[in-house]
Design an enzyme around this catalytic site. Structure first.
Site: not given
Ligand code: C5P
Length: 246
Positions: A9, A31, A58, A60, A62-63, A122, A215
């Site tokens: 990210d 990812k 990733d 996602k 949806h269509d 989430t 992160r």
């Molecule tokens: O930085 P962090 O460890 O929070 O990153 C988690 C990654 O997983 C991010 O790319 C976030 O968009 C993704 N993600 C998430 N929860 C989800 C689906 C994907 O945190 N339910």
């Protein structure tokens, strides 16, 4: 391959490639999410794939089924290892995605990517679910969608740490569960915006096939050391479970 997937990210393709090089041999895969993909496009995905890294795209999808099938086909042509679609798109949409992955891979002589479903984001809770007309509890909805994904021929789902055990129990051991929201233990104490979190080994113990960490690794002063600490924690878990099963 390793169970640690690193979420790239970051703001630019050059930083993503730099991280991929720095984390080679430690990260099991990378990812690529909508921000990086929207900025850099499939070219970056191809470059990551060419560097030898398994890539989870990733986006996602949806269509309508036909459009999702075409998007999955386009993903296959970049050589990705894993791709996801929203399970709430319904069984015909997921079947179309699974079929497109298999057909396109066969046509192009590539390995079929793993196709997984996103159950409930989430960021949603029981109240948000109810506001869009879902009467089930969040966990019931997650498990229902995971079963639907499995029936439609998908290989697994993305799930929060709190949902992993229930999905594993409902869908069996052959179903892939990809778990983000990893914090604590070797993944550090900064929660950022994640609320329902679990440490790396605990998430695997709860039934995750792969964990996604962003992160705690990409924002660390030493990303390689941060990733290596997580891999070590997972290694200790593996060693302990091998010892107890002997
Ligand atoms: O930085 P962090 O460890 O929070 O990153 C988690 C990654 O997983 C991010 O790319 C976030 O968009 C993704 N993600 C998430 N929860 C989800 C689906 C994907 O945190 N339910």
């Amino acid at each position: 391959m390793g169970q640690l997937l690193v979420a790239l990210d970051v703001e630019s393709g050059s930083r993503a490639l730099e991280l991929a090089t720095e984390l080679r041999g430690v990260a099991g895969g990378f990812k690529v999410g909508s921000r990086l993909f929207t900025t850099e496009g499939p070219d970056l995905v191809r470059r990551l794939v060419a560097s030898g890294a398994p890539v989870f795209l990733d986006l996602k999808f949806h269509d309508i089924p036909n459009t999702v099938a075409q998007a999955v086909e386009a993903a296959v042509s970049t050589g990705v290892w894993m791709v996801d679609v929203h399970a709430s798109g319904g069984v015909p949409m997921m079947q179309a995605a699974a079929r497109a992955a298999a057909d396109a891979a066969a046509r192009e002589g590539r390995r079929r990517p793993i196709v997984i479903g996103v159950t409930v984001l989430t960021s949603m809770d029981d109240a948000t679910l109810e506001s869009i007309g879902v009467q089930r509890t969040l966990l019931e909805q997650v498990v229902t969608l995971a079963r639907m994904a499995q029936d439609a021929g998908l290989d697994g789902v993305v799930a929060s740490p709190q949902e992993t055990a229930a999905i594993r129990a409902a869908c069996g051991s052959d179903f892939s569960i990809v778990t983000p929201g990893i914090r604590g233990a070797s993944a550090g104490t900064a929660k950022n915006d994640q609320s329902r979190t679990m440490g790396p080994a605990d998430a695997i113990r709860a039934g995750a096939s792969y964990i996604v960490v962003g992160r705690p690794i990409i924002a660390a002063a030493d990303p390689r050391a941060a990733a290596a600490a997580i891999v070590e924690e997972l290694g200790r878990l593996k060693a302990a479970s091998t010892a107890t099963s002997r």
